[in-house]
Every structure is written in C-alpha cells, then in structure tokens.
Motif scaffolding. Structure first.
Motif, mmCIF file in Angstrom:
data_model
loop_
_atom_site.group_PDB
_atom_site.id
_atom_site.type_symbol
_atom_site.label_atom_id
_atom_site.label_comp_id
_atom_site.label_asym_id
_atom_site.label_seq_id
_atom_site.Cartn_x
_atom_site.Cartn_y
_atom_site.Cartn_z
ATOM 1 N N ASP A 181 -15.804 -0.274 32.889
ATOM 2 C CA ASP A 181 -15.163 0.072 34.163
ATOM 3 C C ASP A 181 -15.744 1.323 34.819
ATOM 4 O OD1 ASP A 181 -13.404 -2.136 34.127
ATOM 5 O OD2 ASP A 181 -12.180 -1.100 32.614
ATOM 6 N N ALA A 182 -16.867 1.790 34.289
ATOM 7 C CA ALA A 182 -17.478 3.003 34.855
ATOM 8 C C ALA A 182 -18.293 2.656 36.097
ATOM 9 C CB ALA A 182 -18.375 3.650 33.805
ATOM 10 N N TYR A 183 -18.327 3.596 37.029
ATOM 11 C CA TYR A 183 -19.188 3.450 38.204
ATOM 12 C C TYR A 183 -20.569 4.026 37.896
ATOM 13 C CZ TYR A 183 -15.264 1.875 40.948
ATOM 14 O OH TYR A 183 -14.224 1.117 41.427
ATOM 15 N N PRO A 184 -21.608 3.484 38.545
ATOM 16 C CA PRO A 184 -22.973 3.920 38.232
ATOM 17 C C PRO A 184 -23.158 5.438 38.241
ATOM 18 C CG PRO A 184 -23.063 1.981 39.603
ATOM 19 C CD PRO A 184 -21.610 2.346 39.484
ATOM 20 N N ASN A 185 -22.548 6.130 39.212
ATOM 21 C CA ASN A 185 -22.813 7.567 39.276
ATOM 22 C C ASN A 185 -22.192 8.366 38.128
ATOM 23 O OD1 ASN A 185 -20.143 7.821 39.963
ATOM 24 N ND2 ASN A 185 -20.497 8.523 42.067
ATOM 25 N N SER A 186 -21.368 7.713 37.324
ATOM 26 C CA SER A 186 -20.843 8.418 36.151
ATOM 27 C C SER A 186 -21.629 8.029 34.886
ATOM 28 C CB SER A 186 -19.358 8.105 35.965
ATOM 29 O OG SER A 186 -19.196 6.762 35.544
ATOM 30 N N LEU A 187 -22.688 7.247 35.052
ATOM 31 C CA LEU A 187 -23.488 6.816 33.898
ATOM 32 C C LEU A 187 -24.827 7.545 33.896
ATOM 33 C CD1 LEU A 187 -22.898 2.952 34.149
ATOM 34 C CD2 LEU A 187 -21.789 4.553 32.562
ATOM 35 N N SER A 188 -25.383 7.729 32.708
ATOM 36 C CA SER A 188 -26.728 8.306 32.601
ATOM 37 C C SER A 188 -27.747 7.277 33.094
ATOM 38 C CB SER A 188 -27.033 8.652 31.153
ATOM 39 O OG SER A 188 -27.239 7.463 30.411
ATOM 40 N N GLY A 189 -28.975 7.733 33.324
ATOM 41 C CA GLY A 189 -30.039 6.817 33.749
ATOM 42 C C GLY A 189 -30.246 5.687 32.746
ATOM 43 N N GLY A 190 -30.247 6.044 31.467
ATOM 44 C CA GLY A 190 -30.455 5.022 30.427
ATOM 45 C C GLY A 190 -29.332 3.996 30.423
ATOM 46 N N GLN A 191 -28.112 4.492 30.642
ATOM 47 C CA GLN A 191 -26.969 3.571 30.696
ATOM 48 C C GLN A 191 -27.050 2.687 31.935
ATOM 49 O OE1 GLN A 191 -23.883 6.548 30.446
ATOM 50 N NE2 GLN A 191 -23.633 6.282 28.230
ATOM 51 N N GLN A 192 -27.415 3.288 33.063
ATOM 52 C CA GLN A 192 -27.540 2.478 34.293
ATOM 53 C C GLN A 192 -28.601 1.396 34.126
ATOM 54 O OE1 GLN A 192 -27.380 4.475 38.232
ATOM 55 N NE2 GLN A 192 -27.148 6.346 37.045
ATOM 56 N N GLN A 193 -29.695 1.761 33.479
ATOM 57 C CA GLN A 193 -30.744 0.758 33.311
ATOM 58 C C GLN A 193 -30.288 -0.351 32.375
ATOM 59 O OE1 GLN A 193 -32.764 -0.599 34.980
ATOM 60 N NE2 GLN A 193 -34.752 0.435 34.844
ATOM 61 N N LEU A 246 -22.536 -6.596 28.429
ATOM 62 C CA LEU A 246 -22.450 -5.132 28.415
ATOM 63 C C LEU A 246 -22.258 -4.628 26.985
ATOM 64 C CD1 LEU A 246 -20.463 -4.585 31.718
ATOM 65 C CD2 LEU A 246 -22.733 -3.664 31.183
ATOM 66 N N THR A 247 -21.527 -5.384 26.197
ATOM 67 C CA THR A 247 -21.367 -5.029 24.789
ATOM 68 C C THR A 247 -22.714 -5.115 24.083
ATOM 69 O OG1 THR A 247 -19.134 -5.899 24.845
ATOM 70 C CG2 THR A 247 -20.121 -5.610 22.659
ATOM 71 N N ARG A 248 -23.436 -6.128 24.398
ATOM 72 C CA ARG A 248 -24.734 -6.334 23.782
ATOM 73 C C ARG A 248 -25.714 -5.188 24.060
ATOM 74 N NH1 ARG A 248 -29.566 -10.634 24.276
ATOM 75 N NH2 ARG A 248 -30.909 -9.088 23.334
ATOM 76 N N VAL A 249 -25.661 -4.634 25.266
ATOM 77 C CA VAL A 249 -26.555 -3.515 25.576
ATOM 78 C C VAL A 249 -25.918 -2.164 25.219
ATOM 79 C CG1 VAL A 249 -27.791 -4.806 27.375
ATOM 80 C CG2 VAL A 249 -25.855 -3.344 28.023
ATOM 81 N N GLY A 250 -24.819 -2.217 24.454
ATOM 82 C CA GLY A 250 -24.231 -0.987 23.925
ATOM 83 C C GLY A 250 -23.296 -0.272 24.873
ATOM 84 N N LEU A 251 -22.746 -1.010 25.858
ATOM 85 C CA LEU A 251 -21.928 -0.346 26.875
ATOM 86 C C LEU A 251 -20.498 -0.884 26.951
ATOM 87 C CD1 LEU A 251 -24.607 -0.056 29.713
ATOM 88 C CD2 LEU A 251 -23.745 1.775 28.239
ATOM 89 N N ALA A 252 -19.992 -1.355 25.834
ATOM 90 C CA ALA A 252 -18.623 -1.892 25.821
ATOM 91 C C ALA A 252 -17.621 -0.865 26.352
ATOM 92 C CB ALA A 252 -18.238 -2.317 24.403
ATOM 93 N N ALA A 253 -17.874 0.408 26.069
ATOM 94 C CA ALA A 253 -16.928 1.452 26.487
ATOM 95 C C ALA A 253 -17.083 1.827 27.956
ATOM 96 C CB ALA A 253 -17.128 2.685 25.612
ATOM 97 N N LYS A 254 -18.097 1.308 28.613
ATOM 98 C CA LYS A 254 -18.400 1.748 29.983
ATOM 99 C C LYS A 254 -18.187 0.652 31.019
ATOM 100 C CE LYS A 254 -19.866 5.883 28.839
ATOM 101 N NZ LYS A 254 -19.128 7.077 29.302
#
Ligand SMILES: Nc1ncnc2c1ncn2[C@@H]1O[C@H](COP(=O)(O)OP(=O)(O)OP(=O)(O)O)[C@@H](O)[C@H]1O
Ligand SMILES: [Mg+2]
Length: 243
Positions: free
Chosen positions: A131-143, A121-129
């Motif tokens: 513990d986030a649930y999918p519905n709180s993420l943007s489409g790009g983040q979910q992908q 997740l860190t590698r794809v730029g989502l270290a801060a996310k």
C-alpha cells in the motif's frame, strides 16, 4: 521470440540504427551493451513501438512490429518494458501500479488481478509495501515494483533499459537478484546494462552495439572475457575500470 532483420532507424538525417540483425530465442537472456548514444535504448524502444523504424523488420513471435502501429497494442500486451527511471504512477500505490495493466489493458477480473499483484509484490520482496506510494519507496524498491508490474502482464518477453543505472550502489544487488531469478525461470529478456558481472553470469549471449551497428556478438562469457574487436575491448576496459 524477438527477431531484428536489417533494422534501420533515423531521427531526421541522423541514422541511429544502421541495419541491425539479431535474434532473442525463447527463454534466452541477451544483454545489449555499448557506449552512450550507440542506439541501445532506441533499439529496445522499436520493439514495443515507442519508436518507429524505417527499414527492415522486427518480429515478436509471428507478429511483425509494424511501423504504422497496427500491431503495437498487441505487442505491448505481450512484451513488457522496465525503464531506468521506473516510470511508476506516482498517485497510485505499489499494488495499484501492478494491477493497472491487467485491469485496464487486458480487462481481467479485479479479484484475480489483485491476488496476482499481491503474489508478485511478495515475490520481489515487497509484501510489506503493497500500500506504499512510489515516493515513499527507495529506488531499488520502486524498480522491483516496476518489475512486478511488468510480470503482471504475463509477458512473453521483458525489455530492460539500464534497470539499475539510476540506483544507489547498495540497491543494485536487490534488483539484479530479481532479474537473476527471472532468468532462472527462463523468462525471455533483452537487457541493456553496464553490469558486466551480471551479464557474464546471467546472459546467454551479448550484443555489443557501437555507432548503430552490432560490432560483436556471441556467448556472454566469450565476448566479455575475450572480446575480439578492439572497440569491444576498449569499451569493456572503460566500464570495468572507470577513470
Ligand atoms: N527522440 C530523439 N530525437 C532525436 N535524436 C534522438 C532521439 N532519441 C535518441 N536520439 C539520438 O539517437 C542516438 C542513440 O540514442 P539512444 O538513446 O538509443 O542511445 P543509447 O545507446 O541508449 O545511449 P545511453 O547509453 O546514453 O542511454 C543518440 O545520438 C541520440 O542523441
Ligand atoms: Mg539508453
């Protein structure tokens, strides 16, 4: 790595794949392009057994993807898929989504799986996310979570089915960037996409599918810059200059 030999697939009377021959070598990036309904998704789905095929043969490494389903579990642990609409588990966090396969399909140890999932997740730029649930993420983040999830299986190859076409335009780049980095590390990838720029830059070769047949194939730069077949020329005109 992945080989199609005379693959035929019908839905009832409707023949959707009409004898596909193709090969994706280890470490190669192959982009599959073609009009809507030409059979791109079906071809991808046949590789990991989401669809069965009736004739011909698909092999992954030395394993035949067998229509009766005996090899499907094995194939799915070796070939990951990334879908247009992410297909994340909505009731699980990003981290849990990434951990799911290695924990429950591969039966790996939780501590190890967790460390790897965090790293991905860190590698794809989502270290801060994490513990986030999918519905709180943007489409790009979910992908990007979906790509991390695919990588968590340590796959031999990844199939992408229009990974950016459900995204708002400003999020396309961040997903393509992750895919570009995978290509640079020589991940074997078969990518259905309408992103012609991406294909031209990143793909080793391109397959143009139309009406269930591969009409044209070759090095990405050649097919995309100087398509020989009229149908390829028409298609490329339409996707690069949409009316
Ligand atoms: N489950 C199904 N049952 C019956 N027909 C199907 C099924 N899935 C796909 N088809 C048909 O098979 C053909 C190829 O579909 P496929 O989804 O592979 O096309 P595609 O190239 O991925 O198109 P798109 O660019 O719109 O995603 C279409 O005519 C479609 O209607
Ligand atoms: Mg499709």
């Amino acid at each position: 790595m992945i080989r199609f030999e005379n693959v035929h697939k019908s839905f009832g009377q409707h023949e959707v794949l009409k004898g596909i021959d193709a090969e994706i070598g280890k470490g190669e990036v192959v982009c599959l392009i073609g009009p809507s309904g030409s059979g791109k998704s079906t071809l991808l789905r046949c590789v990991n057994g989401l669809e069965t095929y009736q004739k011909g043969r698909i092999t992954v490494g030395d394993t035949v993807v067998d229509a009766a389903g005996r090899s499907i579990h094995d194939i799915r642990t070796r070939v990951s898929m990334v879908f247009q609409r992410f297909n994340l588990f909505p009731n699980r966090t990003a981290l849990e989504n990434v951990m799911e396969g290695p924990l429950f399909v591969l039966g790996e140890r939780r501590a190890e799986v967790r460390a790897r999932a965090e790293a991905l997740l860190t590698r794809v730029g989502l270290a801060a996310k994490i513990d986030a649930y999918p519905n709180s993420l943007s489409g790009g983040q979910q992908q990007r979570v979906a790509i991390a999830r695919a990588l968590a299986m340590r796959p031999e190859a990844i199939l992408f089915d229009e990974p950016t076409s459900a995204l708002d335009p400003e999020m396309v780049g961040e997903v393509l960037q992750v895919m570009r980095s995978l290509a640079e590390e020589h991940m074997t990838m078969l990518v259905v996409t309408h992103e012609i720029h991406f294909a031209r830059e990143v793909a080793d070769s391109v397959l143009f599918l139309d009406g269930g047949t591969i009409v044209e194939r070759g090095p990405a730069k050649e097919v995309l810059r100087h398509p020989k077949h009229e149908r390829t020329q028409d298609f490329l005109r339409r996707v690069t200059h949409p009316v």
